[in-house]
Write a protein that holds these residues in place. Structure first.
Motif, PDB file in Angstrom:
ATOM      1  N   LYS A   1       0.814  -1.215   0.000  1.00 19.05           N
ATOM      2  CA  LYS A   1       0.000   0.000   0.000  1.00 19.05           C
ATOM      3  C   LYS A   1       0.855   1.275   0.000  1.00 19.05           C
ATOM      4  CE  LYS A   1      -2.687  -1.321   3.461  1.00 19.05           C
ATOM      5  NZ  LYS A   1      -3.788  -1.338   4.456  1.00 19.05           N
ATOM      6  N   GLY A   2       2.142   1.119   0.150  1.00 16.19           N
ATOM      7  CA  GLY A   2       3.033   2.271   0.035  1.00 16.19           C
ATOM      8  C   GLY A   2       3.372   2.608  -1.406  1.00 16.19           C
ATOM      9  N   LEU A   3       2.987   1.739  -2.343  1.00 16.22           N
ATOM     10  CA  LEU A   3       3.263   1.989  -3.754  1.00 16.22           C
ATOM     11  C   LEU A   3       2.240   2.925  -4.370  1.00 16.22           C
ATOM     12  CD1 LEU A   3       4.205  -1.616  -4.959  1.00 16.22           C
ATOM     13  CD2 LEU A   3       5.769   0.288  -4.491  1.00 16.22           C
ATOM     14  N   ARG A   4       2.605   3.538  -5.448  1.00 17.14           N
ATOM     15  CA  ARG A   4       1.780   4.489  -6.177  1.00 17.14           C
ATOM     16  C   ARG A   4       0.423   3.867  -6.554  1.00 17.14           C
ATOM     17  NH1 ARG A   4       5.443   5.414  -9.775  1.00 17.14           N
ATOM     18  NH2 ARG A   4       4.877   3.673 -11.112  1.00 17.14           N
ATOM     19  N   GLY A   5      -0.660   4.453  -6.039  1.00 16.31           N
ATOM     20  CA  GLY A   5      -2.008   4.070  -6.435  1.00 16.31           C
ATOM     21  C   GLY A   5      -2.530   2.780  -5.844  1.00 16.31           C
ATOM     22  N   VAL A   6      -1.766   2.095  -4.998  1.00 16.66           N
ATOM     23  CA  VAL A   6      -2.196   0.815  -4.423  1.00 16.66           C
ATOM     24  C   VAL A   6      -2.928   1.070  -3.103  1.00 16.66           C
ATOM     25  CG1 VAL A   6      -1.451  -1.426  -3.523  1.00 16.66           C
ATOM     26  CG2 VAL A   6      -0.325  -0.434  -5.532  1.00 16.66           C
TER      27      VAL A   6
ATOM     28  N   ILE B   1      10.281  13.873  -5.580  1.00 18.73           N
ATOM     29  CA  ILE B   1      11.392  13.120  -5.008  1.00 18.73           C
ATOM     30  C   ILE B   1      10.923  12.201  -3.879  1.00 18.73           C
ATOM     31  CG2 ILE B   1      13.598  13.313  -3.796  1.00 18.73           C
ATOM     32  CD1 ILE B   1      14.013  16.001  -5.260  1.00 18.73           C
ATOM     33  N   ALA B   2      10.076  12.717  -2.998  1.00 20.42           N
ATOM     34  CA  ALA B   2       9.649  11.939  -1.841  1.00 20.42           C
ATOM     35  C   ALA B   2       8.883  10.676  -2.243  1.00 20.42           C
ATOM     36  CB  ALA B   2       8.788  12.803  -0.925  1.00 20.42           C
ATOM     37  N   SER B   3       7.968  10.809  -3.199  1.00 17.54           N
ATOM     38  CA  SER B   3       7.180   9.649  -3.607  1.00 17.54           C
ATOM     39  C   SER B   3       8.043   8.624  -4.341  1.00 17.54           C
ATOM     40  CB  SER B   3       6.005  10.078  -4.487  1.00 17.54           C
ATOM     41  OG  SER B   3       6.441  10.656  -5.700  1.00 17.54           O
ATOM     42  N   THR B   4       9.055   9.087  -5.054  1.00 15.37           N
ATOM     43  CA  THR B   4       9.948   8.168  -5.764  1.00 15.37           C
ATOM     44  C   THR B   4      10.833   7.416  -4.778  1.00 15.37           C
ATOM     45  OG1 THR B   4       9.973   9.774  -7.578  1.00 15.37           O
ATOM     46  CG2 THR B   4      11.550   7.972  -7.688  1.00 15.37           C
ATOM     47  N   LYS B   5      11.318   8.104  -3.765  1.00 15.88           N
ATOM     48  CA  LYS B   5      12.096   7.448  -2.706  1.00 15.88           C
ATOM     49  C   LYS B   5      11.242   6.401  -2.004  1.00 15.88           C
ATOM     50  CE  LYS B   5      14.434   8.522   1.697  1.00 15.88           C
ATOM     51  NZ  LYS B   5      13.416   8.122   2.696  1.00 15.88           N
ATOM     52  N   ARG B   6       9.990   6.738  -1.726  1.00 16.61           N
ATOM     53  CA  ARG B   6       9.091   5.770  -1.069  1.00 16.61           C
ATOM     54  C   ARG B   6       8.876   4.547  -1.951  1.00 16.61           C
ATOM     55  NH1 ARG B   6       5.144   8.984  -0.266  1.00 16.61           N
ATOM     56  NH2 ARG B   6       3.832   8.412  -2.037  1.00 16.61           N
TER      57      ARG B   6
ATOM     58  N   MET C   1      10.913   3.272  -4.091  1.00 13.21           N
ATOM     59  CA  MET C   1      12.102   2.434  -4.035  1.00 13.21           C
ATOM     60  C   MET C   1      12.197   1.691  -2.705  1.00 13.21           C
ATOM     61  SD  MET C   1      16.071   3.285  -4.834  1.00 13.21           S
ATOM     62  CE  MET C   1      15.757   2.985  -6.586  1.00 13.21           C
ATOM     63  N   GLU C   2      11.919   2.368  -1.607  1.00 10.86           N
ATOM     64  CA  GLU C   2      12.003   1.711  -0.298  1.00 10.86           C
ATOM     65  C   GLU C   2      11.043   0.536  -0.202  1.00 10.86           C
ATOM     66  OE1 GLU C   2      12.842   3.975   3.451  1.00 10.86           O
ATOM     67  OE2 GLU C   2      11.994   5.604   2.247  1.00 10.86           O
ATOM     68  N   VAL C   3       9.822   0.713  -0.686  1.00  6.60           N
ATOM     69  CA  VAL C   3       8.827  -0.368  -0.632  1.00  6.60           C
ATOM     70  C   VAL C   3       9.297  -1.555  -1.460  1.00  6.60           C
ATOM     71  CG1 VAL C   3       6.498  -1.055  -1.310  1.00  6.60           C
ATOM     72  CG2 VAL C   3       6.861   1.131  -0.148  1.00  6.60           C
ATOM     73  N   LEU C   4       9.732  -1.309  -2.672  1.00  2.00           N
ATOM     74  CA  LEU C   4      10.137  -2.415  -3.537  1.00  2.00           C
ATOM     75  C   LEU C   4      11.395  -3.106  -3.020  1.00  2.00           C
ATOM     76  CD1 LEU C   4       9.376  -0.960  -7.090  1.00  2.00           C
ATOM     77  CD2 LEU C   4       8.099  -2.699  -5.824  1.00  2.00           C
ATOM     78  N   GLU C   5      12.353  -2.348  -2.539  1.00  2.00           N
ATOM     79  CA  GLU C   5      13.568  -2.975  -2.008  1.00  2.00           C
ATOM     80  C   GLU C   5      13.247  -3.819  -0.774  1.00  2.00           C
ATOM     81  OE1 GLU C   5      16.332  -3.405  -3.273  1.00  2.00           O
ATOM     82  OE2 GLU C   5      16.723  -1.797  -4.699  1.00  2.00           O
ATOM     83  N   PHE C   6      12.369  -3.341   0.084  1.00  4.46           N
ATOM     84  CA  PHE C   6      11.934  -4.119   1.243  1.00  4.46           C
ATOM     85  C   PHE C   6      11.305  -5.432   0.795  1.00  4.46           C
ATOM     86  CE2 PHE C   6       8.349  -5.375   3.926  1.00  4.46           C
ATOM     87  CZ  PHE C   6       8.973  -5.593   5.142  1.00  4.46           C
ATOM     88  N   LEU C   7      10.424  -5.363  -0.200  1.00  2.58           N
ATOM     89  CA  LEU C   7       9.712  -6.558  -0.656  1.00  2.58           C
ATOM     90  C   LEU C   7      10.632  -7.531  -1.387  1.00  2.58           C
ATOM     91  CD1 LEU C   7       6.331  -4.953  -1.750  1.00  2.58           C
ATOM     92  CD2 LEU C   7       6.746  -6.458   0.208  1.00  2.58           C
ATOM     93  N   PHE C   8      11.601  -7.031  -2.117  1.00  7.02           N
ATOM     94  CA  PHE C   8      12.562  -7.939  -2.756  1.00  7.02           C
ATOM     95  C   PHE C   8      13.322  -8.739  -1.695  1.00  7.02           C
ATOM     96  CE2 PHE C   8      12.981  -4.802  -6.533  1.00  7.02           C
ATOM     97  CZ  PHE C   8      11.873  -5.356  -7.133  1.00  7.02           C
ATOM     98  N   GLU C   9      13.697  -8.092  -0.618  1.00 11.07           N
ATOM     99  CA  GLU C   9      14.391  -8.784   0.460  1.00 11.07           C
ATOM    100  C   GLU C   9      13.480  -9.828   1.113  1.00 11.07           C
ATOM    101  OE1 GLU C   9      16.875  -7.856   4.603  1.00 11.07           O
ATOM    102  OE2 GLU C   9      16.289  -6.207   3.281  1.00 11.07           O
ATOM    103  N   VAL C  10      12.207  -9.458   1.329  1.00 13.78           N
ATOM    104  CA  VAL C  10      11.244 -10.395   1.918  1.00 13.78           C
ATOM    105  C   VAL C  10      11.060 -11.613   1.027  1.00 13.78           C
ATOM    106  CG1 VAL C  10       8.816 -10.714   2.520  1.00 13.78           C
ATOM    107  CG2 VAL C  10      10.031  -8.663   3.278  1.00 13.78           C
ATOM    108  N   VAL C  11      10.851 -11.371  -0.273  1.00 15.18           N
ATOM    109  CA  VAL C  11      10.640 -12.470  -1.221  1.00 15.18           C
ATOM    110  C   VAL C  11      11.852 -13.400  -1.244  1.00 15.18           C
ATOM    111  CG1 VAL C  11      10.434 -13.032  -3.692  1.00 15.18           C
ATOM    112  CG2 VAL C  11       8.997 -11.261  -2.683  1.00 15.18           C
TER     113      VAL C  11
END
Length: 212
Positions: free
Chosen positions: A132-137, A189-194, A196-206
């Protein structure tokens, strides 16, 4: 004169904020050494500021941005831009609301991009609350597919391939280059950083779920 000074002030502020983000990404281990490239542009501007090539991201400063036009050509600057400048050009052309592009070379995004079989050129993310931290989700009950493209030194050809994918499938939340890294973009900038943080977190989880 006042308009020029105002524009310069806005550009300086954007570059300063980007430097903070770049140092954050470096500190997370997502931008080792001189890897990765970044850009930002002002609202309604076709030209943009992109990181100079070969700069250690732990030491990156505002003067390490190069001002380029809409097709990525430097404006009154002899320095070398990133080899991947055309990917930034593509993203700004395809998504006019985008005003920032970030790129990362994390361990997890690199491993996942390499681990996918050729017939499965994507990473699916589903069921995680942080989506839910991703754009439009708006819900965790959604599948987010991150496409993976073969890495290539032919950046113009790669940009054409990615652009064709966008035309067929629409705008993704980001994309991976195999064995290379992640690209994300956003309206500031802020939304783009967010993003990246969400996706990098999820890649680590996966990755860690697959090792259980």
């Amino acid at each position: 004169m006042e308009t020029q000074e105002t524009n310069a002030s806005v550009a300086d502020s954007l570059k300063s904020t980007m430097v903070e983000v770049i140092h954050f990404l470096h500190g997370k281990g997502w931008a080792p050494a001189t890897s990765s490239n970044y850009s930002v542009r002002e609202a309604d501007d076709a030209d943009f500021w992109i990181s100079a090539s070969g700069i250690d991201k732990g030491e990156f400063a505002a003067h390490d941005f190069i001002h380029v036009d809409a097709v990525g050509a430097p404006l009154d600057d002899a320095r070398k831009t990133s080899a991947e400048t055309q990917l930034h050009v593509l993203l700004y052309e395809c998504f006019p609301d985008a005003h920032c592009v970030l790129h990362s070379h994390s361990v997890y995004n690199t491993v996942l991009s390499m681990a996918r079989k050729k017939k499965k050129s994507y990473v699916d993310l589903q069921g995680f609350e942080v989506l839910k931290g991703l754009r439009g989700v708006k819900t965790h009950d959604v599948r987010v597919r991150i496409p993976i493209f073969e890495n290539s030194q032919d950046i113009d050809g790669l940009a054409e391939e990615i652009g064709a994918w966008f035309e067929q499938h629409g705008e993704p939340q980001g994309f991976l280059l195999k064995g290379h890294g992640l690209y994300v973009w956003g309206d500031d900038i802020a939304s783009t950083k967010r993003q990246m943080e969400v996706l990098e977190f999820l890649f680590e989880v996966v990755y860690k779920l697959k090792t259980l």
